[in-house]
Design a protein around this motif. Structure first.
Motif, short mmCIF file in Angstrom:
data_model
loop_
_atom_site.label_atom_id
_atom_site.label_comp_id
_atom_site.label_asym_id
_atom_site.label_seq_id
_atom_site.Cartn_x
_atom_site.Cartn_y
_atom_site.Cartn_z
N GLU A 119 -25.11 33.47 24.68
CA GLU A 119 -24.06 33.48 23.65
C GLU A 119 -23.44 34.87 23.53
O GLU A 119 -22.22 35.00 23.40
CB GLU A 119 -24.64 33.05 22.30
N LYS A 169 -30.50 41.98 27.22
CA LYS A 169 -30.83 40.75 26.49
C LYS A 169 -31.48 39.73 27.42
O LYS A 169 -32.44 39.07 27.05
CB LYS A 169 -29.59 40.18 25.82
N ARG A 212 -35.05 30.71 23.20
CA ARG A 212 -34.12 31.23 22.18
C ARG A 212 -33.49 32.54 22.63
O ARG A 212 -32.29 32.76 22.46
CB ARG A 212 -34.85 31.42 20.85
N LYS A 270 -29.59 33.27 23.17
CA LYS A 270 -28.91 34.37 22.48
C LYS A 270 -28.20 35.28 23.48
O LYS A 270 -27.07 35.72 23.24
CB LYS A 270 -29.90 35.20 21.66
#
Length: 173
Positions: free
Chosen positions: A137, A48, A130, A134
């Motif tokens: 998170e 990610k 973003r 993400k």
């Protein structure tokens, strides 16, 4: 889960979880290398962050491309303006005017192309922000802390890949 808890003189004592094996790690071996479960867990987070880095790399590419486009067009316009001065010295006023008009058009085209490139850079920068959020998170949900140095190295490495991908796409397309 059953906990073994003892209170003596108002103090709380915790003796572990029943059936827990002390010193056994689920995600890391004693030497610090990752178990297969650890590779799976940390690998998802790393992917990610790598995705966020690639997107940021594309943003960086479009920023530098915008600078390059503007500089190239300005240089071409400058050359035409010099040529216009030469035409004026030789009393070729029509050619001089045409050269100045062309220089202005080239300069304007450079500004427009540069603006387009900067807009693309902004779009990719927002996407990268973003994606980074993400990833962050996701890492906190999974209770994974890679550490700032590791995250920065992942981002830096994948930024370079994203820059190269955008560069290649621009050459091919």
């Amino acid at each position: 889960m059953d906990y073994t808890i003892t209170t003596i003189d108002g103090k709380l004592y915790h003796h572990g979880i029943k059936g827990q094996k002390w010193g056994v790690r689920k995600y890391q071996y004693a030497d610090g290398s990752l178990t297969p479960a650890g590779k799976k867990k940390y690998g998802k987070v790393e992917k990610k962050y790598a995705k966020a880095g690639k997107i940021q790399g594309k943003s960086d590419y479009y920023k530098s491309e915008g600078d390059s486009i503007k500089k190239n067009h300005d240089n071409k316009a400058l050359a035409l303006e010099k040529q216009a001065k030469v035409y004026e010295k030789n009393n070729k006023f029509l050619k001089a005017e045409a050269a100045r008009t062309a220089a202005n058009a080239i300069r304007k085209r450079g500004e427009n192309a540069s603006k387009e490139s900067y807009e693309m850079a902004k779009v990719y920068a927002k996407r990268a922000e973003r994606a980074n959020q993400k990833a962050s998170e996701f890492a906190s949900r999974k209770k994974v802390d890679l550490g700032k140095e590791k995250i920065n190295s992942i981002l830096k490495e994948s930024k370079n890949k994203g820059y190269a991908i955008a560069s290649f796409q621009a050459e091919v397309g």
